[in-house]
Write a protein that holds these residues in place. Sequence first.
Motif, PDB file in Angstrom:
ATOM      1  N   PRO A   1       1.132  -0.778  -0.064  1.00 60.19           N
ATOM      2  CA  PRO A   1       0.235  -0.034   0.045  1.00 60.19           C
ATOM      3  C   PRO A   1       1.490   1.615  -0.148  1.00 60.19           C
ATOM      4  O   PRO A   1       0.200   3.155  -0.449  1.00 60.19           O
ATOM      5  CB  PRO A   1      -0.737  -0.067   1.561  1.00 60.19           C
ATOM      6  CG  PRO A   1       0.100  -0.884   2.459  1.00 60.19           C
ATOM      7  CD  PRO A   1       0.612  -1.886   1.642  1.00 60.19           C
ATOM      8  N   THR A   2       2.525   1.097   0.688  1.00 51.68           N
ATOM      9  CA  THR A   2       3.067   2.200   0.034  1.00 51.68           C
ATOM     10  C   THR A   2       4.226   1.809   0.447  1.00 51.68           C
ATOM     11  O   THR A   2       4.558   1.125   0.170  1.00 51.68           O
ATOM     12  CB  THR A   2       2.885   2.923   2.225  1.00 51.68           C
ATOM     13  OG1 THR A   2       4.118   2.683   2.552  1.00 51.68           O
ATOM     14  CG2 THR A   2       1.880   2.880   2.654  1.00 51.68           C
ATOM     15  N   LYS A   3       4.988   3.636  -0.652  1.00 51.21           N
ATOM     16  CA  LYS A   3       6.267   3.210  -0.917  1.00 51.21           C
ATOM     17  C   LYS A   3       6.931   3.217   0.242  1.00 51.21           C
ATOM     18  O   LYS A   3       7.874   1.736  -0.179  1.00 51.21           O
ATOM     19  CB  LYS A   3       7.184   4.868  -1.747  1.00 51.21           C
ATOM     20  CG  LYS A   3       6.033   5.132  -3.063  1.00 51.21           C
ATOM     21  CD  LYS A   3       6.665   6.362  -2.657  1.00 51.21           C
ATOM     22  CE  LYS A   3       6.298   7.598  -1.988  1.00 51.21           C
ATOM     23  NZ  LYS A   3       7.174   8.744  -2.667  1.00 51.21           N
TER      24      LYS A   3
ATOM     25  N   LEU B   1       2.348   3.923  -7.593  1.00 48.40           N
ATOM     26  CA  LEU B   1       1.407   4.195  -8.259  1.00 48.40           C
ATOM     27  C   LEU B   1       0.602   4.791  -7.245  1.00 48.40           C
ATOM     28  O   LEU B   1       0.450   4.458  -6.310  1.00 48.40           O
ATOM     29  CB  LEU B   1       0.044   3.685  -9.187  1.00 48.40           C
ATOM     30  CG  LEU B   1       0.802   2.550 -10.580  1.00 48.40           C
ATOM     31  CD1 LEU B   1       0.778   1.885 -11.015  1.00 48.40           C
ATOM     32  CD2 LEU B   1       1.640   3.355 -11.481  1.00 48.40           C
ATOM     33  N   VAL B   2      -0.130   6.587  -8.158  1.00 47.51           N
ATOM     34  CA  VAL B   2      -0.323   6.996  -6.908  1.00 47.51           C
ATOM     35  C   VAL B   2      -2.297   7.885  -7.830  1.00 47.51           C
ATOM     36  O   VAL B   2      -2.015   7.859  -9.540  1.00 47.51           O
ATOM     37  CB  VAL B   2       0.223   8.294  -6.768  1.00 47.51           C
ATOM     38  CG1 VAL B   2       1.009   7.780  -4.997  1.00 47.51           C
ATOM     39  CG2 VAL B   2       0.558   9.057  -7.752  1.00 47.51           C
ATOM     40  N   LEU B   3      -3.043   8.605  -7.400  1.00 51.34           N
ATOM     41  CA  LEU B   3      -4.073   8.843  -8.422  1.00 51.34           C
ATOM     42  C   LEU B   3      -3.765   9.990  -9.215  1.00 51.34           C
ATOM     43  O   LEU B   3      -3.077  11.009  -8.317  1.00 51.34           O
ATOM     44  CB  LEU B   3      -5.773   9.218  -6.892  1.00 51.34           C
ATOM     45  CG  LEU B   3      -6.904   9.386  -7.445  1.00 51.34           C
ATOM     46  CD1 LEU B   3      -7.038   8.784  -8.248  1.00 51.34           C
ATOM     47  CD2 LEU B   3      -7.634  10.280  -6.177  1.00 51.34           C
ATOM     48  N   ASP B   4      -4.143   9.923 -10.275  1.00 57.12           N
ATOM     49  CA  ASP B   4      -4.329  11.361 -11.102  1.00 57.12           C
ATOM     50  C   ASP B   4      -5.363  12.115 -10.744  1.00 57.12           C
ATOM     51  O   ASP B   4      -6.156  12.128 -11.619  1.00 57.12           O
ATOM     52  CB  ASP B   4      -3.644  10.827 -12.657  1.00 57.12           C
ATOM     53  CG  ASP B   4      -3.600  11.643 -13.989  1.00 57.12           C
ATOM     54  OD1 ASP B   4      -3.618  12.558 -13.032  1.00 57.12           O
ATOM     55  OD2 ASP B   4      -3.706  11.228 -14.702  1.00 57.12           O
TER      56      ASP B   4
ATOM     57  N   THR C   1      -7.217   7.254  -0.505  1.00 57.29           N
ATOM     58  CA  THR C   1      -5.498   7.436  -1.054  1.00 57.29           C
ATOM     59  C   THR C   1      -5.047   6.066  -1.811  1.00 57.29           C
ATOM     60  O   THR C   1      -4.449   5.254  -1.136  1.00 57.29           O
ATOM     61  CB  THR C   1      -4.353   7.618   0.719  1.00 57.29           C
ATOM     62  OG1 THR C   1      -4.999   6.406   0.854  1.00 57.29           O
ATOM     63  CG2 THR C   1      -4.688   9.112   1.364  1.00 57.29           C
ATOM     64  N   PRO C   2      -5.889   5.847  -2.945  1.00 53.31           N
ATOM     65  CA  PRO C   2      -5.305   4.506  -3.449  1.00 53.31           C
ATOM     66  C   PRO C   2      -4.463   5.022  -4.391  1.00 53.31           C
ATOM     67  O   PRO C   2      -4.704   4.520  -5.155  1.00 53.31           O
ATOM     68  CB  PRO C   2      -6.897   4.546  -4.778  1.00 53.31           C
ATOM     69  CG  PRO C   2      -6.897   5.946  -5.071  1.00 53.31           C
ATOM     70  CD  PRO C   2      -6.867   7.191  -3.630  1.00 53.31           C
ATOM     71  N   ALA C   3      -3.432   4.302  -3.453  1.00 49.36           N
ATOM     72  CA  ALA C   3      -1.793   4.335  -4.124  1.00 49.36           C
ATOM     73  C   ALA C   3      -1.616   2.833  -3.838  1.00 49.36           C
ATOM     74  O   ALA C   3      -2.073   1.776  -3.142  1.00 49.36           O
ATOM     75  CB  ALA C   3      -1.143   5.741  -3.613  1.00 49.36           C
TER      76      ALA C   3
ATOM     77  N   LEU D   1      -4.420   6.195 -12.152  1.00 44.00           N
ATOM     78  CA  LEU D   1      -3.247   5.968 -11.488  1.00 44.00           C
ATOM     79  C   LEU D   1      -2.178   6.404 -12.621  1.00 44.00           C
ATOM     80  O   LEU D   1      -1.915   6.054 -13.637  1.00 44.00           O
ATOM     81  CB  LEU D   1      -3.200   4.293 -10.738  1.00 44.00           C
ATOM     82  CG  LEU D   1      -4.113   3.880  -9.848  1.00 44.00           C
ATOM     83  CD1 LEU D   1      -3.744   2.901  -9.279  1.00 44.00           C
ATOM     84  CD2 LEU D   1      -4.100   4.653  -8.643  1.00 44.00           C
ATOM     85  N   ARG D   2      -1.014   7.366 -11.865  1.00 39.74           N
ATOM     86  CA  ARG D   2       0.077   7.415 -12.827  1.00 39.74           C
ATOM     87  C   ARG D   2       1.101   6.989 -12.339  1.00 39.74           C
ATOM     88  O   ARG D   2       1.342   7.248 -10.528  1.00 39.74           O
ATOM     89  CB  ARG D   2      -0.611   8.863 -13.145  1.00 39.74           C
ATOM     90  CG  ARG D   2       0.098   9.622 -12.085  1.00 39.74           C
ATOM     91  CD  ARG D   2       0.339  11.298 -12.170  1.00 39.74           C
ATOM     92  NE  ARG D   2      -0.032  12.385 -11.389  1.00 39.74           N
ATOM     93  CZ  ARG D   2       0.792  12.475  -9.249  1.00 39.74           C
ATOM     94  NH1 ARG D   2       2.279  11.283  -9.449  1.00 39.74           N
ATOM     95  NH2 ARG D   2       0.776  12.549  -8.915  1.00 39.74           N
ATOM     96  N   LEU D   3       2.311   7.466 -12.292  1.00 44.64           N
ATOM     97  CA  LEU D   3       3.727   6.770 -11.066  1.00 44.64           C
ATOM     98  C   LEU D   3       3.860   7.955 -10.611  1.00 44.64           C
ATOM     99  O   LEU D   3       3.581   9.624 -10.903  1.00 44.64           O
ATOM    100  CB  LEU D   3       4.544   6.781 -13.067  1.00 44.64           C
ATOM    101  CG  LEU D   3       4.952   5.908 -13.174  1.00 44.64           C
ATOM    102  CD1 LEU D   3       5.971   5.543 -14.498  1.00 44.64           C
ATOM    103  CD2 LEU D   3       5.215   4.226 -12.574  1.00 44.64           C
TER     104      LEU D   3
END
Length: 614
Positions: A77-79, A106-109, A122-124, A166-168
Amino acid sequence: MRNIEVGQSIPPDTAHAVSVSLPTWRSNVGYEEGEDWVVKKMTTGYPRFFIHLSIEAFARDIVDKFGPHGYRAVLFPTKRIAARCASFVKSLAPPALAESLTVISLVLDTSNPAARALEPLTPAISAVIFAPDAFPFAKQYWQHTGDGVSSRRAEFCHGLFKDGLLRLDDSTPRSPTAAAQKLCRGPRRYRRTSSIDAGKKPQPPLSPTANGHTNGHPTGNITASEDSESTRFLEERFGRNLDISFVAPAKSAIKRRIAGALRANHELGAAPLPSMSANTRGITNLKESDIYLFPCGMNAIFNAHRALLGARGPMKSINFGFPYVDTLKILQKFGPGCVFYGHASESDLDDLEAQLKAGARFLAFFCEFPGNPLLTCPNLVRIRALADEYDFAVVVDETIGTFANINVLPFADIVVSSLTKIFSGDCNVMGGSAIFNPNGRYYAALTSFAQASFEEDTYWSEDIIFMERNSRDFASRIDRINANADAICAILRPHPAIAKLYYPRYVKSRPNYEVVKLPGSGYGGVLSITFHKKAQAVAFFDMVDTAKGPSLGTNFTLTSPYVLLAHYQEMEWAREYGADPDLVRISVGLEETDAIVAVFKEALKAAEAVEDST
């Protein structure tokens, strides 16, 4: 229940079930041996051991877009968590495999206006991508720590990924493979209004509900010029039953139930939640902020260990009592190691005390109360006295006893529990908790570490909603389960086919249970039995008409050849500590008492028949 086919979910037809049907003794062996007739039929499994199919599907799509052909990925779920996994793999894998690792996030665009409604979630997703031969090392991290994504988070984020939402993450190093890819901006409905639409009359956003939400999501900063069709599509695709306005109060309700301050069925929003000061933990200064929620019980244990290492520095710990498999692995693999006392006996405590008097010092003392599957109850009074005298923390896992039956917090610095089990009951959502005792010696240091290092958003909002709903009748379910377990013990205990019955009411260490037993409570819903002959155990297990699979604490009775399933590669080691390889563990459910007793009487007849034929 006996007729649930091998590999099917328990409960049946449940997308996010946390158990799987292994209905015969032979199917359990086949699972452990990796035999196709079992493994290829599995639609699900216990989530830390079997990576859910929805997670695997998302991982494959991420690798297809960002990784070399044929590589694999595990999702977090997190980096920060993904980085911990990568470090763990690199510490164990051969150099060539370690070099194959990459981490992408990937994080929300949020450049898509419609996506902004999802920001509170926080849909990462972070993926550790690696060559296939590195998978066993990554799987160790996944299993031991419980840090992986939940199937609901993966399913939700996979939908966003497919639709270009989702984007980088800007901080993600772009490998040549990733740099060559362009994230799709998604369907037209997700794009900003272009100049060609400038002359159109602006459409208002969806009207908020009484909660100030649009079909389950906050209105946020969505402007009148936003394309209402895009918003409606987003809500219909991703909204489902998730109303974000309920997430925060659901967390509070869960924490108050864990504290014993909320015991009645309580509809969120119907009335204010009760004060934390009146709780069954007997600690008036216990605050909601002293209770931490995690994606699963093992993740609570892992983070309790992390917090103690951060607060006190690197020292060995003590694992006391025959352990749930991954607790021991955490203490062995994530830090300086541990000393293992497998019997949880007074003589084990004598040996520990002698070591302490000779100068040995430890980080923490980890134990289960009662233990799984032998239901042994450690002497918490003596353990607490030793901890105070020789300066080590006490961590108690109360999952089996449950905090509706026992109160171990006054004897512990940290109390952990798997909410996946009886707290939920429905076997369809994972969760874990840790309580920091506000009167403990290390409370300030632990709290400081938690504020800096715990990531609350790892417990996915949908899972929180399901957990809160499932747990509303937790206290009343315990009473029924306690009574059913007593009734089952009454027919098992005197039966000639049974060699030993393990249950807190009947084990030698019962006086230790009585010290922490709450007034009017019982002895829990988990018991174990062994037979005089393996053939009796097999016949009993194959005949018993209950659900059969991993996990415990379900609202229905669940039976498992526990040692075979949890310690298949080390069964003789388990035997050394009193865990018979043919032990059968029974997690008692809410069935009508007469009906469930009849089920076990029939299974005992099968064991008797084995005896008669020899």
